[in-house]
Design a protein around this motif. Structure first.
Motif, PDB file in Angstrom:
ATOM      1  N   SER A 109       0.747  -1.307   0.072  1.00 20.56           N
ATOM      2  CA  SER A 109       0.043  -0.142  -0.076  1.00 20.56           C
ATOM      3  C   SER A 109       0.861   1.103  -0.079  1.00 20.56           C
ATOM      4  CB  SER A 109      -0.971   0.087   1.041  1.00 20.56           C
ATOM      5  OG  SER A 109      -1.728  -1.171   1.195  1.00 20.56           O
ATOM      6  N   SER A 162      -1.939   6.344   0.634  1.00 18.45           N
ATOM      7  CA  SER A 162      -2.713   6.621   1.900  1.00 18.45           C
ATOM      8  C   SER A 162      -3.157   5.280   2.355  1.00 18.45           C
ATOM      9  CB  SER A 162      -3.925   7.458   1.386  1.00 18.45           C
ATOM     10  OG  SER A 162      -4.838   6.617   0.325  1.00 18.45           O
ATOM     11  N   CYS A 197      -6.209   2.881   3.814  1.00 20.29           N
ATOM     12  CA  CYS A 197      -7.554   2.320   3.698  1.00 20.29           C
ATOM     13  C   CYS A 197      -7.616   0.911   4.325  1.00 20.29           C
ATOM     14  CB  CYS A 197      -7.619   2.056   2.178  1.00 20.29           C
ATOM     15  SG  CYS A 197      -7.105   0.817   1.503  1.00 20.29           S
ATOM     16  N   VAL A 233       0.447   2.871   4.952  1.00 21.38           N
ATOM     17  CA  VAL A 233       1.171   3.264   3.851  1.00 21.38           C
ATOM     18  C   VAL A 233       2.583   2.493   4.033  1.00 21.38           C
ATOM     19  CG1 VAL A 233       0.287   5.319   3.243  1.00 21.38           C
ATOM     20  CG2 VAL A 233       2.025   5.266   4.922  1.00 21.38           C
ATOM     21  N   ARG A 253      -4.659   6.610  -3.800  1.00 21.70           N
ATOM     22  CA  ARG A 253      -4.136   5.419  -3.235  1.00 21.70           C
ATOM     23  C   ARG A 253      -3.601   4.712  -4.519  1.00 21.70           C
ATOM     24  NH1 ARG A 253      -5.695  -0.279  -2.098  1.00 21.70           N
ATOM     25  NH2 ARG A 253      -4.248  -0.941  -0.421  1.00 21.70           N
TER      26      ARG A 253
END
Length: 261
Positions: free
Chosen positions: A172, A175, A177, A203, A228
């Motif tokens: 990731s 951002s 999530c 992140v 993202r």
């Protein structure tokens, strides 16, 4: 291998956070089952400087795709015909067909459709995943999908196709999530889903999917609140590899930096 870098690499590795104790009990085929078994979350794998370099490279790849500088099947930017639909994807190593297409091809790897090979920077990420024992040397990825989300984009409920081996992982960027899991995932509206449990994805983190977490539980990414990027690395089943497949020479013989308990 550059031995002068080994102490620094080992120090970085020792600061990686690992969570493997995910539990979600559900009755599956009449038996109480931990559908979260096999999920592992590694945090702090990529620092801020590395993340910035990776994100910049992804945007460069996206721009090349827009300009027609990548093979046709490598880059896709579907029309946003409704909220939560239309994230940009960039595929390397193989072309994965997400849904039955106009030619009747089912979801899965299309062996005759050619995409670009893995870029050097992404191969560097794979080497880290193996050297840091996040993925096993027996399952070195040879393909990936880069997902570039705009606000509201999502990934609907699914179980990853068995054209790909287990484990696989997703990294990731940009951002945080949540990824949602469940034996059953309900669609509540465009980009809105409900399920059994959610895992926040910081992140620079890597989520590994294996066992029940990859094969019993479905997963999805609800509409993201901010931009993202995710990179999913997977190894193709040998019988499903494209006709043009050739092993990556610098991804052979990889081993963990430290012995694995």
């Amino acid at each position: 291998m550059n031995r002068s870098r080994e102490p620094k690499k080992i120090l970085r590795l020792s600061n990686v956070g690992i969570k493997k104790d995910f539990v979600c009990l559900r009755r599956v085929d009449g038996k109480v089952t931990n559908i979260a078994a096999g999920l592992e979350l590694y945090t702090g794998v990529f620092n801020a400087v590395e993340q910035e370099r990776i994100v910049d490279h992804v945007y460069e790849l996206m721009e090349k795709g827009r300009n027609g500088e990548l093979k046709e099947r490598t880059y896709a930017a579907p029309r946003k015909w409704m909220k939560g639909k239309g994230r940009v994807t960039v595929q390397f190593g193989c072309y994965y067909n997400f849904a039955t297409d106009k030619k009747g091809n089912p979801p899965g790897i299309l062996s005759t459709e050619e995409v670009d090979p893995l870029p050097s920077l992404l191969k560097g990420l794979i080497r880290r995943l193996i050297e840091w024992a996040i993925l096993p040397p027996s399952c070195v990825p040879d393909s990936c999908i880069v997902n570039i989300y705009d606000v509201g984009d999502c990934i609907p409920p699914h179980i990853d196709n068995h054209d790909f081996l287990r484990p696989f992982c997703t990294i990731s960027f940009l951002s945080e999530c949540e990824i949602l899991f469940g034996e059953v995932l309900n669609i509540e509206g465009p980009g809105l889903f409900s399920g059994d449990f959610a895992i926040p994805l910081p992140v620079g983190s890597v989520l590994v999917l294996n066992g029940n977490g990859a094969n019993v539980a479905k997963h999805c990414v609800p509409g993201v609140p901010s931009k993202r990027i995710s990179i999913t690395f997977r190894r193709m089943r040998e019988s499903k590899r494209p006709v043009y497949y050739a092993p990556e020479p610098n991804l052979q013989g990889l081993k963990p930096v430290l012995p694995v308990d």
